[in-house]
Design a protein around this motif. Structure first.
Motif, PDB file in Angstrom:
ATOM      1  N   GLY A 162     -15.792   3.047  24.027  1.00  0.00           N
ATOM      2  CA  GLY A 162     -16.465   4.325  23.920  1.00  0.00           C
ATOM      3  C   GLY A 162     -17.544   4.293  22.849  1.00  0.00           C
ATOM      4  N   ASP A 163     -18.624   5.022  23.070  1.00  0.00           N
ATOM      5  CA  ASP A 163     -19.752   5.096  22.127  1.00  0.00           C
ATOM      6  C   ASP A 163     -20.488   3.767  21.972  1.00  0.00           C
ATOM      7  OD1 ASP A 163     -19.176   7.762  21.554  1.00  0.00           O
ATOM      8  OD2 ASP A 163     -17.806   7.230  19.936  1.00  0.00           O
ATOM      9  N   ARG A 164     -20.298   2.846  22.888  1.00  0.00           N
ATOM     10  CA  ARG A 164     -20.994   1.563  22.803  1.00  0.00           C
ATOM     11  C   ARG A 164     -21.777   1.317  24.081  1.00  0.00           C
ATOM     12  NH1 ARG A 164     -18.694  -1.463  18.561  1.00  0.00           N
ATOM     13  NH2 ARG A 164     -20.471  -2.850  18.803  1.00  0.00           N
ATOM     14  N   ASP A 165     -22.930   0.762  23.962  1.00  0.00           N
ATOM     15  CA  ASP A 165     -23.899   0.450  25.003  1.00  0.00           C
ATOM     16  C   ASP A 165     -23.371   0.562  26.441  1.00  0.00           C
ATOM     17  OD1 ASP A 165     -26.086  -0.368  26.361  1.00  0.00           O
ATOM     18  OD2 ASP A 165     -26.075  -2.435  25.635  1.00  0.00           O
ATOM     19  N   PRO A 166     -23.529   1.722  27.078  1.00  0.00           N
ATOM     20  CA  PRO A 166     -23.035   1.877  28.456  1.00  0.00           C
ATOM     21  C   PRO A 166     -23.902   1.162  29.489  1.00  0.00           C
ATOM     22  CG  PRO A 166     -24.137   3.881  27.753  1.00  0.00           C
ATOM     23  CD  PRO A 166     -24.076   2.985  26.550  1.00  0.00           C
ATOM     24  N   SER A 167     -25.111   0.752  29.095  1.00  0.00           N
ATOM     25  CA  SER A 167     -26.017   0.113  30.060  1.00  0.00           C
ATOM     26  C   SER A 167     -25.514  -1.245  30.531  1.00  0.00           C
ATOM     27  CB  SER A 167     -27.417  -0.036  29.446  1.00  0.00           C
ATOM     28  OG  SER A 167     -27.402  -0.950  28.363  1.00  0.00           O
ATOM     29  N   LYS A 168     -24.610  -1.871  29.764  1.00  0.00           N
ATOM     30  CA  LYS A 168     -24.108  -3.194  30.160  1.00  0.00           C
ATOM     31  C   LYS A 168     -22.919  -3.103  31.120  1.00  0.00           C
ATOM     32  CE  LYS A 168     -20.866  -3.853  26.304  1.00  0.00           C
ATOM     33  NZ  LYS A 168     -20.475  -4.731  25.185  1.00  0.00           N
ATOM     34  N   ARG A 169     -22.373  -1.915  31.293  1.00  0.00           N
ATOM     35  CA  ARG A 169     -21.149  -1.776  32.083  1.00  0.00           C
ATOM     36  C   ARG A 169     -21.313  -2.170  33.550  1.00  0.00           C
ATOM     37  NH1 ARG A 169     -19.005   4.007  29.550  1.00  0.00           N
ATOM     38  NH2 ARG A 169     -18.696   3.225  27.402  1.00  0.00           N
ATOM     39  N   PRO A 170     -22.381  -1.736  34.252  1.00  0.00           N
ATOM     40  CA  PRO A 170     -22.529  -2.155  35.655  1.00  0.00           C
ATOM     41  C   PRO A 170     -22.582  -3.670  35.816  1.00  0.00           C
ATOM     42  CG  PRO A 170     -23.970  -0.305  35.191  1.00  0.00           C
ATOM     43  CD  PRO A 170     -23.423  -0.744  33.873  1.00  0.00           C
ATOM     44  N   ASP A 171     -23.296  -4.351  34.902  1.00  0.00           N
ATOM     45  CA  ASP A 171     -23.378  -5.814  34.972  1.00  0.00           C
ATOM     46  C   ASP A 171     -22.003  -6.447  34.798  1.00  0.00           C
ATOM     47  OD1 ASP A 171     -26.101  -5.658  35.341  1.00  0.00           O
ATOM     48  OD2 ASP A 171     -26.594  -6.056  33.245  1.00  0.00           O
ATOM     49  N   MET A 172     -21.223  -5.909  33.869  1.00  0.00           N
ATOM     50  CA  MET A 172     -19.883  -6.445  33.636  1.00  0.00           C
ATOM     51  C   MET A 172     -19.006  -6.266  34.872  1.00  0.00           C
ATOM     52  SD  MET A 172     -19.260  -5.089  29.722  1.00  0.00           S
ATOM     53  CE  MET A 172     -17.565  -5.654  29.643  1.00  0.00           C
ATOM     54  N   LEU A 173     -19.078  -5.091  35.486  1.00  0.00           N
ATOM     55  CA  LEU A 173     -18.263  -4.844  36.672  1.00  0.00           C
ATOM     56  C   LEU A 173     -18.690  -5.729  37.832  1.00  0.00           C
ATOM     57  CD1 LEU A 173     -16.059  -3.369  38.145  1.00  0.00           C
ATOM     58  CD2 LEU A 173     -17.620  -1.448  38.523  1.00  0.00           C
ATOM     59  N   GLN A 174     -19.993  -5.936  37.975  1.00  0.00           N
ATOM     60  CA  GLN A 174     -20.478  -6.771  39.067  1.00  0.00           C
ATOM     61  C   GLN A 174     -20.051  -8.225  38.900  1.00  0.00           C
ATOM     62  OE1 GLN A 174     -24.668  -5.826  39.147  1.00  0.00           O
ATOM     63  NE2 GLN A 174     -24.356  -3.981  40.368  1.00  0.00           N
ATOM     64  N   VAL A 175     -19.978  -8.692  37.657  1.00  0.00           N
ATOM     65  CA  VAL A 175     -19.456 -10.047  37.409  1.00  0.00           C
ATOM     66  C   VAL A 175     -18.013 -10.131  37.872  1.00  0.00           C
ATOM     67  CG1 VAL A 175     -18.777 -11.685  35.608  1.00  0.00           C
ATOM     68  CG2 VAL A 175     -21.035 -10.621  35.523  1.00  0.00           C
ATOM     69  N   SER A 176     -17.237  -9.117  37.534  1.00  0.00           N
ATOM     70  CA  SER A 176     -15.820  -9.120  37.911  1.00  0.00           C
ATOM     71  C   SER A 176     -15.645  -9.056  39.427  1.00  0.00           C
ATOM     72  CB  SER A 176     -15.094  -7.945  37.250  1.00  0.00           C
ATOM     73  OG  SER A 176     -13.713  -7.988  37.519  1.00  0.00           O
ATOM     74  N   THR A 177     -16.414  -8.205  40.093  1.00  0.00           N
ATOM     75  CA  THR A 177     -16.276  -8.091  41.551  1.00  0.00           C
ATOM     76  C   THR A 177     -16.666  -9.386  42.253  1.00  0.00           C
ATOM     77  OG1 THR A 177     -18.521  -7.182  41.774  1.00  0.00           O
ATOM     78  CG2 THR A 177     -16.727  -5.605  41.520  1.00  0.00           C
ATOM     79  N   LYS A 178     -17.584 -10.122  41.651  1.00  0.00           N
ATOM     80  CA  LYS A 178     -18.052 -11.365  42.262  1.00  0.00           C
ATOM     81  C   LYS A 178     -17.047 -12.504  42.100  1.00  0.00           C
ATOM     82  CE  LYS A 178     -21.954 -14.612  42.234  1.00  0.00           C
ATOM     83  NZ  LYS A 178     -23.289 -14.927  41.616  1.00  0.00           N
ATOM     84  N   ILE A 179     -16.389 -12.584  40.948  1.00  0.00           N
ATOM     85  CA  ILE A 179     -15.550 -13.750  40.650  1.00  0.00           C
ATOM     86  C   ILE A 179     -14.070 -13.487  40.879  1.00  0.00           C
ATOM     87  CG2 ILE A 179     -14.911 -15.431  38.876  1.00  0.00           C
ATOM     88  CD1 ILE A 179     -17.602 -14.966  37.554  1.00  0.00           C
ATOM     89  N   SER A 180     -13.580 -12.319  40.502  1.00  0.00           N
ATOM     90  CA  SER A 180     -12.141 -12.060  40.622  1.00  0.00           C
ATOM     91  C   SER A 180     -11.777 -11.656  42.048  1.00  0.00           C
ATOM     92  CB  SER A 180     -11.719 -10.965  39.639  1.00  0.00           C
ATOM     93  OG  SER A 180     -12.285  -9.717  40.006  1.00  0.00           O
ATOM     94  N   ASP A 181     -10.506 -11.814  42.358  1.00  0.00           N
ATOM     95  CA  ASP A 181     -10.008 -11.379  43.667  1.00  0.00           C
ATOM     96  C   ASP A 181      -9.670  -9.897  43.658  1.00  0.00           C
ATOM     97  OD1 ASP A 181      -9.864 -13.935  45.247  1.00  0.00           O
ATOM     98  OD2 ASP A 181      -8.683 -14.502  43.499  1.00  0.00           O
ATOM     99  N   CYS A 182      -9.287  -9.378  42.513  1.00  0.00           N
ATOM    100  CA  CYS A 182      -9.088  -7.947  42.349  1.00  0.00           C
ATOM    101  C   CYS A 182      -9.152  -7.632  40.860  1.00  0.00           C
ATOM    102  CB  CYS A 182      -7.767  -7.474  42.946  1.00  0.00           C
ATOM    103  SG  CYS A 182      -6.301  -8.263  42.278  1.00  0.00           S
ATOM    104  N   TYR A 183      -9.459  -6.386  40.539  1.00  0.00           N
ATOM    105  CA  TYR A 183      -9.620  -6.026  39.138  1.00  0.00           C
ATOM    106  C   TYR A 183      -8.983  -4.666  38.866  1.00  0.00           C
ATOM    107  CZ  TYR A 183     -13.473  -3.149  40.910  1.00  0.00           C
ATOM    108  OH  TYR A 183     -14.227  -2.241  41.606  1.00  0.00           O
ATOM    109  N   VAL A 184      -8.688  -4.432  37.594  1.00  0.00           N
ATOM    110  CA  VAL A 184      -8.147  -3.153  37.141  1.00  0.00           C
ATOM    111  C   VAL A 184      -9.024  -2.669  35.998  1.00  0.00           C
ATOM    112  CG1 VAL A 184      -6.141  -1.906  36.279  1.00  0.00           C
ATOM    113  CG2 VAL A 184      -5.807  -3.968  37.672  1.00  0.00           C
ATOM    114  N   LEU A 185      -9.678  -1.522  36.183  1.00  0.00           N
ATOM    115  CA  LEU A 185     -10.452  -0.910  35.108  1.00  0.00           C
ATOM    116  C   LEU A 185      -9.532  -0.043  34.260  1.00  0.00           C
ATOM    117  CD1 LEU A 185     -13.781   0.192  36.858  1.00  0.00           C
ATOM    118  CD2 LEU A 185     -13.470  -1.628  35.183  1.00  0.00           C
TER     119      LEU A 185
END
Length: 492
Positions: free
Chosen positions: A376-399
């Protein structure tokens, strides 16, 4: 010590009267509650509190002089106005403690990722070669063999100079954050060697742009001693640029990278076997990394290059690498009773996630499950990139939740759901409570699966979780023992 000597090189607004300059100072502090008779109190404006509001308290505790930024203060003790109290604090500490960094080998490690692992590697390499080594960093400080809890990656300038003065170690390895540089926490410190590991998108909520982020990191290298050396990873475009800038200024530069023009030429990466070939002026050495992953091969290479510059022999380095036990919360692996492997890692940028998840994927898991969140309160602009990395490499993820800071649980939950709906896929779920998110990942895992839990590493939870555990590792062990009545077995 006379106030005049303590203020050497400090940018004061007005000249210090001769009588004031002779004032004897017994100690320095930036906390009013720690002031004692004859102390110099430095009033620093913080993010939540302003030290200037505590000047009278410091005087009441015995402070004999005060340094600050405010104008026209009339006090019962000498007051010296300066342009920048944070910067002044570093120079004052340097003078009071006799410039302690000048008399020992000081190594600064900066970069977005890899600072902690590289620092621990260096400490191990130096100590294995017979050199005592202090460590100032994210996980802990170690001085004269004593472990001291760490609050920030880079403590404030007074704390660092105090640690340097206390240290009887031959070498001091220090993690240096961009925040630490910007906030003058390393002011007055002279470095024998500075490392640049990499630069990736991070802290833009603080620095604004990658250019400003880079310039702040690059400022560290201005504090190299005249005979100091820069060790730079040039497989990162920012490292390549920094190398060119420093060479143009006549600095001694050692470059590390996978192109033939580097001083330390890396090739034949064997990620699965954690090994690479290091070519130094056509002398080829097979170097093992004690930790798996391409990112750890680079961390090892940076530590190798730095230790060589400090006089550690190649054979000493190779022998020491075989005995390194890893770093708590940095790709820390635990074997689960059901045959799955859990990994706890500090990764909290898109690039760090890519390296971490790719490393797990290289081990050919049957299924790769990723658990992570955002601060929280930290650079939210990087979040989509982080999620897209996870969706690409992992088989499933938990936010899930990371540190909420000042963000409410309801707002963070809504942010996670919105992000998942906008950038995620059907493989992902949102479970706000971090302990329950990890429990879910373990429950859906089986023999041969890997569960990668990122973002916290060794850090303790800042908010209470339902399972009442205190860290990711504690949660993993608690769930494993509760469900199977087995103890997890740590992998070496």
């Amino acid at each position: 010590m006379r106030l005049k000597d303590i203020l050497h090189q400090v940018d004061t607004v007005n000249s210090v009267p001769p009588d004031t300059a002779k004032t004897l100072i017994n100690g320095i502090t930036d906390r009013s509650s720690e002031a004692e008779a004859g102390f110099l109190f430095v009033a620093v404006k913080g993010f939540s509190e302003d030290g200037h509001d505590y000047i009278q308290s410091a005087i009441d505790h015995g402070a004999g002089a005060v340094v600050g930024e405010r104008e026209d203060l009339v006090l019962s003790v000498p007051y010296i106005q300066v342009q920048n109290s944070r910067k002044a604090l570093g120079l004052i500490a340097k003078n009071f403690y006799g410039n302690p960094s000048r008399h020992k080998t000081v190594i600064g490690v900066t970069g977005t990722n890899g600072k902690t692992t590289t620092s621990f590697l260096l400490k191990h390499l130096f100590e294995s070669s017979g050199m005592s080594c202090a460590l100032i960093g994210t996980i802990q400080h170690v001085v004269n063999g004593e472990v001291i809890p760490s609050g920030n990656t880079t403590p404030n300038a007074l704390a660092i100079h105090r640690l340097l003065a206390k240290s009887q170690d031959a070498v001091v390895v220090m993690e240096v954050s961009s925040h630490g540089i910007d906030q003058y926490r390393i002011e007055g410190i002279e470095f024998d060697c500075c490392l640049f590991t990499n630069l990736h998108r991070e802290h833009l909520d603080y620095h604004g742009t990658m250019e400003e982020y880079f310039l702040k990191k690059a400022a560290l290298f201005r504090q190299l001693k005249d005979d100091g050396t820069a060790v730079l990873n040039t497989d990162n475009c920012w490292g390549e640029r920094l190398a060119a800038d420093l060479k143009q200024k006549g600095k001694t530069v050692v470059t590390v990278g996978s192109s033939t023009g580097n001083d330390i030429f890396l090739k034949d990466f064997q990620v699965k076997d954690s090994r690479m070939t290091v070519d130094e002026q056509s002398v080829k050495t097979s170097v093992p990394s004690p930790m798996i992953g391409i990112h750890n091969l680079y961390n090892t290479a940076m530590a190798y290059a730095t230790a060589k510059q400090a006089g550690v022999s190649t054979q000493q380095i190779l022998d020491a690498l075989l005995t390194f036990k890893g770093v708590s919360g940095r790709f820390e692996m635990l074997k689960m009773p059901n045959g799955a492997t859990a990994v706890i890692d500090y990764a909290h940028t898109a690039d760090a996630l890519h390296y971490c998840l790719s490393t797990a994927k290289s081990q050919s898991p049957y299924k790769l499950i990723h658990v992570f969140g955002f601060r929280g309160d930290r650079d939210p602009s990087k979040r989509p990139d982080m999620l897209q990395v996870s969706t690409k490499i992992s088989d499933c993820y938990v936010l899930t939740f990371d540190d909420l800071n000042s963000v409410s649980p309801a707002d963070m939950t809504e942010a996670l759901k919105h992000l998942n709906n906008s950038y995620g896929n059907k493989k992902g779920v949102v479970i706000p409570d971090r302990s329950l998110a990890i429990q879910h990942a373990i429950e859906i895992s089986g023999e041969g699966d890997w569960i990668v839990i990122t973002g916290k590493g060794n850090e303790l939870y800042k908010q209470q979780v339902q399972l009442r555990t205190v860290s990711d590792k504690d949660t993993v062990q608690f769930i494993a023992e509760k469900q199977n009545n087995w103890n997890t077995k740590e992998l070496n």
